[in-house]
Design an enzyme around this catalytic site. Structure first.
Site, mmCIF file in Angstrom:
data_model
loop_
_atom_site.group_PDB
_atom_site.id
_atom_site.type_symbol
_atom_site.label_atom_id
_atom_site.label_comp_id
_atom_site.label_asym_id
_atom_site.label_seq_id
_atom_site.Cartn_x
_atom_site.Cartn_y
_atom_site.Cartn_z
ATOM 1 C CG LEU A 1 11.857 -16.045 -1.267
ATOM 2 C CD1 LEU A 1 11.552 -15.892 0.223
ATOM 3 C CD2 LEU A 1 12.192 -14.664 -1.850
ATOM 4 C CG HIS B 1 0.827 1.119 -9.273
ATOM 5 N ND1 HIS B 1 0.535 0.878 -7.949
ATOM 6 C CD2 HIS B 1 -0.301 1.621 -9.832
ATOM 7 C CE1 HIS B 1 -0.736 1.212 -7.723
ATOM 8 N NE2 HIS B 1 -1.251 1.675 -8.842
ATOM 9 C CG ASP C 1 -2.206 -0.589 1.004
ATOM 10 O OD1 ASP C 1 -2.937 -0.047 0.173
ATOM 11 O OD2 ASP C 1 -2.460 -1.636 1.616
ATOM 12 N N GLY C 2 0.290 2.282 -0.633
ATOM 13 C CA GLY C 2 0.893 3.602 -0.560
ATOM 14 C C GLY C 2 1.537 4.057 -1.860
ATOM 15 N NE ARG D 1 -2.829 -3.219 4.989
ATOM 16 C CZ ARG D 1 -3.937 -3.080 4.277
ATOM 17 N NH1 ARG D 1 -5.087 -3.541 4.715
ATOM 18 N NH2 ARG D 1 -3.922 -2.455 3.122
ATOM 19 N N GLY E 1 0.033 4.941 -4.599
ATOM 20 C CA GLY E 1 -0.714 6.094 -5.095
ATOM 21 C C GLY E 1 -0.351 7.361 -4.330
HETATM 22 C C1 FPP Z 1 -1.570 -0.523 -3.594
HETATM 23 O O1 FPP Z 1 -1.214 0.857 -3.448
HETATM 24 C C2 FPP Z 1 -0.731 -1.178 -4.620
HETATM 25 C C3 FPP Z 1 -1.229 -1.860 -5.691
HETATM 26 C C4 FPP Z 1 -2.674 -2.028 -5.947
HETATM 27 C C5 FPP Z 1 -0.304 -2.470 -6.708
HETATM 28 C C6 FPP Z 1 0.915 -3.182 -6.187
HETATM 29 C C7 FPP Z 1 1.636 -3.824 -7.316
HETATM 30 C C8 FPP Z 1 2.967 -3.679 -7.588
HETATM 31 C C9 FPP Z 1 3.873 -2.891 -6.707
HETATM 32 C C10 FPP Z 1 3.542 -4.350 -8.801
HETATM 33 C C11 FPP Z 1 4.167 -5.638 -8.388
HETATM 34 C C12 FPP Z 1 4.793 -6.348 -9.498
HETATM 35 C C13 FPP Z 1 4.821 -7.708 -9.622
HETATM 36 C C14 FPP Z 1 5.646 -8.332 -10.682
HETATM 37 C C15 FPP Z 1 4.041 -8.599 -8.760
HETATM 38 P P1 FPP Z 1 -2.334 1.949 -3.717
HETATM 39 O O2 FPP Z 1 -2.405 2.211 -5.184
HETATM 40 O O3 FPP Z 1 -3.605 1.485 -3.096
HETATM 41 O O4 FPP Z 1 -1.779 3.197 -2.985
HETATM 42 P P2 FPP Z 1 -2.637 4.283 -2.183
HETATM 43 O O5 FPP Z 1 -3.246 3.513 -1.029
HETATM 44 O O6 FPP Z 1 -1.604 5.270 -1.751
HETATM 45 O O7 FPP Z 1 -3.637 4.832 -3.137
#
Ligand code: FPP
Length: 225
Positions: free
Chosen positions: A113, A19, A2-3, A170, A5
């Site tokens: 792993l 992302h 999370d985070g 988290r 965005g």
């Molecule tokens: C949540 O943060 C994050 C996601 C929905 C996407 C996470 C995915 C990746 C980091 C890519 C991983 C890559 C592979 C190969 C598995 P958010 O968008 O909800 O952030 P916010 O809470 O600040 O809005």
């Protein structure tokens, strides 16, 4: 994770850039985990609810995961990482599904792993999918409802061979479970940080583990200090 965005918004960047930086953070955490002797790392990359995000953000995430799965294969092999995916793989766009299946197949003998990617994953969906399979077997006469207990139920979850997680981290100050591993986190220790996922480093992970090691786990029983 999370985070992403919020990390992007703080910098006036598009969410997709958050992302992308989140993916860079994940690379470092996977490498560090192999060094730290962590045997299983599960990351929540895309939830069954994330389809409700704007179309361009969903597309960017799917492309990011498809590209990463393809690009990282040599590194996964070098570090001895076995990739498994938890979630409804058949709901993913072809390219993402194919790249992930290739990683799973190519890395299946790696032992250092296990990287469990929760993609198109929902804890309730996982329980429903298990219940459906069990019900089918019961209807076909291959098992009796009386045989259904925790041990049997677990065999129908997405990763029947993985133990329950010890530690649930988290990021970005979230205080919810958000439909993640609902069955498996029954006794997981929870560690919350205000660090946004793109800023999460191996040092943050080490801190989480150090705090975890100070806790006494009781699993519902009484433990004398
Ligand atoms: C949540 O943060 C994050 C996601 C929905 C996407 C996470 C995915 C990746 C980091 C890519 C991983 C890559 C592979 C190969 C598995 P958010 O968008 O909800 O952030 P916010 O809470 O600040 O809005």
């Amino acid at each position: 994770m999370d985070g992403n965005g919020r990390w992007a918004r703080e910098r006036g960047l598009p969410r997709s850039e958050g992302h992308r930086r989140g993916y860079e953070a994940l690379r470092e955490i996977v490498k560090a985990s192999t060094d730290m002797g962590i045997e299983i790392l599960t990351v929540y990359a895309f939830s069954s609810e994330n389809w409700n995000r704007p179309r361009d953000e969903v597309d960017a995430l799917m492309n990011l995961m498809a590209d990463a799965a393809r690009r990282e294969l040599p590194t996964l092999q070098e570090y001895g990482v076995r990739v498994v995916v938890s979630g409804r793989l058949d709901g993913l766009p072809d390219r993402a599904r194919q790249s992930l299946l290739e990683d799973m197949e190519a890395t299946c003998a790696n032992r250092r792993l296990i990287l469990n990617l929760a993609i198109n994953y929902g804890g309730r969906n996982e329980i429903i999918d298990a219940a459906r399979s069990i019900a089918k077997e019961a209807v076909e006469g291959r098992l009796s409802p009386d045989e259904i207990d925790e041990k049997l139920f677990k065999r129908y979850l997405y990763q029947p061979d993985l133990p329950d997680p010890d530690l649930l981290i988290r990021t970005a100050s979230e205080l919810r479970v958000s439909n993640f591993l609902l069955w498996q986190i029954a006794y997981a220790e929870i560690w919350v940080t205000d660090v946004l996922w793109p800023d999460f480093t191996p040092e943050t992970l080490a801190q989480a583990i150090a705090d975890y090691q100070k806790r006494t786990r009781r699993f519902g029983a009484v433990v004398e200090d």
